[in-house]
Scaffold this motif. Structure first.
Motif, PDB file in Angstrom:
ATOM      1  N   THR A  28       6.051  -0.192  16.438  1.00 25.02           N
ATOM      2  CA  THR A  28       6.339   1.071  15.757  1.00 25.02           C
ATOM      3  C   THR A  28       7.052   0.828  14.435  1.00 25.02           C
ATOM      4  O   THR A  28       6.758   1.480  13.420  1.00 25.02           O
ATOM      5  CB  THR A  28       7.205   1.971  16.660  1.00 25.02           C
ATOM      6  OG1 THR A  28       6.528   2.193  17.900  1.00 25.02           O
ATOM      7  CG2 THR A  28       7.486   3.307  15.995  1.00 25.02           C
ATOM      8  N   LYS A  29       7.964  -0.120  14.437  1.00 24.84           N
ATOM      9  CA  LYS A  29       8.731  -0.455  13.234  1.00 24.84           C
ATOM     10  C   LYS A  29       7.821  -0.978  12.128  1.00 24.84           C
ATOM     11  O   LYS A  29       7.952  -0.599  10.956  1.00 24.84           O
ATOM     12  CB  LYS A  29       9.788  -1.498  13.583  1.00 24.84           C
ATOM     13  CG  LYS A  29      10.613  -1.991  12.406  1.00 24.84           C
ATOM     14  CD  LYS A  29      11.603  -3.041  12.860  1.00 24.84           C
ATOM     15  CE  LYS A  29      12.377  -3.622  11.675  1.00 24.84           C
ATOM     16  NZ  LYS A  29      13.326  -4.692  12.132  1.00 24.84           N
ATOM     17  N   GLN A  30       6.859  -1.838  12.479  1.00 18.20           N
ATOM     18  CA  GLN A  30       5.953  -2.421  11.487  1.00 18.20           C
ATOM     19  C   GLN A  30       4.983  -1.387  10.920  1.00 18.20           C
ATOM     20  O   GLN A  30       4.632  -1.435   9.731  1.00 18.20           O
ATOM     21  CB  GLN A  30       5.183  -3.594  12.106  1.00 18.20           C
ATOM     22  CG  GLN A  30       6.025  -4.832  12.380  1.00 18.20           C
ATOM     23  CD  GLN A  30       6.646  -5.400  11.130  1.00 18.20           C
ATOM     24  OE1 GLN A  30       6.049  -5.405  10.047  1.00 18.20           O
ATOM     25  NE2 GLN A  30       7.876  -5.886  11.253  1.00 18.20           N
TER      26      GLN A  30
ATOM     27  N   THR B  58       5.664   1.800  10.566  1.00 17.93           N
ATOM     28  CA  THR B  58       6.493   2.594   9.647  1.00 17.93           C
ATOM     29  C   THR B  58       6.728   1.850   8.348  1.00 17.93           C
ATOM     30  O   THR B  58       6.693   2.434   7.252  1.00 17.93           O
ATOM     31  CB  THR B  58       7.847   2.922  10.314  1.00 17.93           C
ATOM     32  OG1 THR B  58       7.608   3.647  11.530  1.00 17.93           O
ATOM     33  CG2 THR B  58       8.724   3.746   9.396  1.00 17.93           C
ATOM     34  N   LYS B  59       6.948   0.546   8.450  1.00 17.51           N
ATOM     35  CA  LYS B  59       7.189  -0.289   7.263  1.00 17.51           C
ATOM     36  C   LYS B  59       5.961  -0.318   6.361  1.00 17.51           C
ATOM     37  O   LYS B  59       6.072  -0.237   5.130  1.00 17.51           O
ATOM     38  CB  LYS B  59       7.554  -1.705   7.696  1.00 17.51           C
ATOM     39  CG  LYS B  59       7.864  -2.651   6.543  1.00 17.51           C
ATOM     40  CD  LYS B  59       8.244  -4.016   7.079  1.00 17.51           C
ATOM     41  CE  LYS B  59       8.530  -4.990   5.931  1.00 17.51           C
ATOM     42  NZ  LYS B  59       8.886  -6.351   6.448  1.00 17.51           N
TER      43      LYS B  59
ATOM     44  N   LYS C 149       3.655   1.965   6.075  1.00 21.73           N
ATOM     45  CA  LYS C 149       3.509   3.276   5.445  1.00 21.73           C
ATOM     46  C   LYS C 149       4.472   3.464   4.286  1.00 21.73           C
ATOM     47  O   LYS C 149       4.211   4.268   3.377  1.00 21.73           O
ATOM     48  CB  LYS C 149       3.752   4.384   6.474  1.00 21.73           C
ATOM     49  CG  LYS C 149       2.693   4.489   7.560  1.00 21.73           C
ATOM     50  CD  LYS C 149       3.060   5.602   8.529  1.00 21.73           C
ATOM     51  CE  LYS C 149       2.054   5.764   9.636  1.00 21.73           C
ATOM     52  NZ  LYS C 149       2.446   6.833  10.589  1.00 21.73           N
ATOM     53  N   ALA C 150       5.585   2.727   4.329  1.00 18.70           N
ATOM     54  CA  ALA C 150       6.620   2.894   3.309  1.00 18.70           C
ATOM     55  C   ALA C 150       6.543   1.834   2.214  1.00 18.70           C
ATOM     56  O   ALA C 150       7.519   1.602   1.502  1.00 18.70           O
ATOM     57  CB  ALA C 150       7.996   2.849   3.979  1.00 18.70           C
TER      58      ALA C 150
END
Length: 290
Positions: free
Chosen positions: A144-146, A148-149, A151-152
């Protein structure tokens, strides 16, 4: 006779008193011990703590060689004219927990311009921990963290994300455009989870000297193909550890062969060396037997 009867009764009555006292005393002690044992048993039961549930064991305990996780043919197709065909490995203090590799190259087509491509793949593995949770649970959080990363990503434009079917247990592909070095780049990042391992693969490209920017569709297709191979490499590494390759022969048979051949075994080794591709070999070919 009349006087002796009452006297005898008194003697018998007095003799019965100690017996009754002893019986009462035994009964009292028995009740006391029973209460103590009951109390001890109840206190022991109350002090016993329920055991904590054991976390699920991690599925994978190692990672593949990142630079060998994607087929050479795939690298050739996705990164034509790669500077290092075997890739450049990233730095890591623990290759069993974290590893990566990257490829890049410029395919110069003269007056038709040039096509630049970049591909990198990274692996992150998590062990099961009683206090932190199972490896799969920890990997899910990293997955999930990757996403989100990705996308940002700084400077990214037209960001889109959607599930990528058929890659690991769960996967997401994030696409976006990015302008740098005066050119427009098309990006695709695939984040996938298989068991307790997270695979993050990024593929991008741009056209130089008048060449067109590669389509987002072609970049996504290439990224998903490479990601599938990287995920499969994780399972292949685990299978290889479970089932080691079979040996060509037992040590005993080798010893018997050595004893039977005697000094001639040295000549056999020499013939084996002469079959190598080394240009320094000067052995002459043997005549064929009739």
């Amino acid at each position: 006779m009349h006087r002796s009867a009452p006297r005898l009764s008194r003697i018998l009555a007095c003799a019965a008193v100690p017996v009754m006292l002893v019986a009462v005393g035994c009964s009292s002690d028995s009740d006391s011990d029973s209460k103590k044992n009951a109390g001890s048993s109840s206190s022991g039961t109350a002090s016993t703590k329920p055991s904590e549930p054991t976390v699920e064991a991690a599925r994978f305990d190692d990672l593949p060689d990142p630079c060998a996780s994607i087929a050479k043919k795939t690298i050739k197709d996705l990164v034509p004219e790669a500077k290092k065909k075997n890739g450049t490995a990233g730095r890591s203090n623990d290759l069993a927990a974290r590893s990566s590799c990257s490829w890049n190259g410029l395919d110069d087509k003269g007056v038709d311009g040039s096509q630049y491509r970049w591909l990198d793949v990274g692996f992150t593995r998590f062990d099961s921990d009683q206090s932190l949770g199972s490896g799969a649970k920890r990997a899910t959080a990293e997955y999930t963290k990757q996403v989100t990363k990705a996308k940002a990503s700084e400077g990214a434009e037209k960001i889109a994300a959607e599930p990528a079917a058929g890659i690991g247990e769960e996967a997401t592909v994030v696409t976006y455009g990015l302008s740098k070095t005066g050119e427009d780049f098309a990006y695709a990042t695939v984040v996938a989870r298989t068991g307790n391992v997270v695979v993050t693969l990024t593929y991008n490209g741009a056209g130089y000297a008048g060449a067109k920017t590669p389509s987002s569709t072609s970049i996504v297709k290439g990224a998903q193909k490479a990601a599938k191979e990287a995920v499969a490499a994780v399972a292949d590494t685990a299978d290889a550890k479970v089932t080691p390759p079979a040996k060509s022969g037992s040590d005993d048979s080798k010893k018997d062969t050595a004893k039977g051949s005697g000094s001639g075994s040295g000549d056999s080794d020499s013939d084996s060396d002469s079959d190598s591709d080394s240009p320094k070999s000067t052995s002459k070919p043997k005549a064929k037997s009739s």
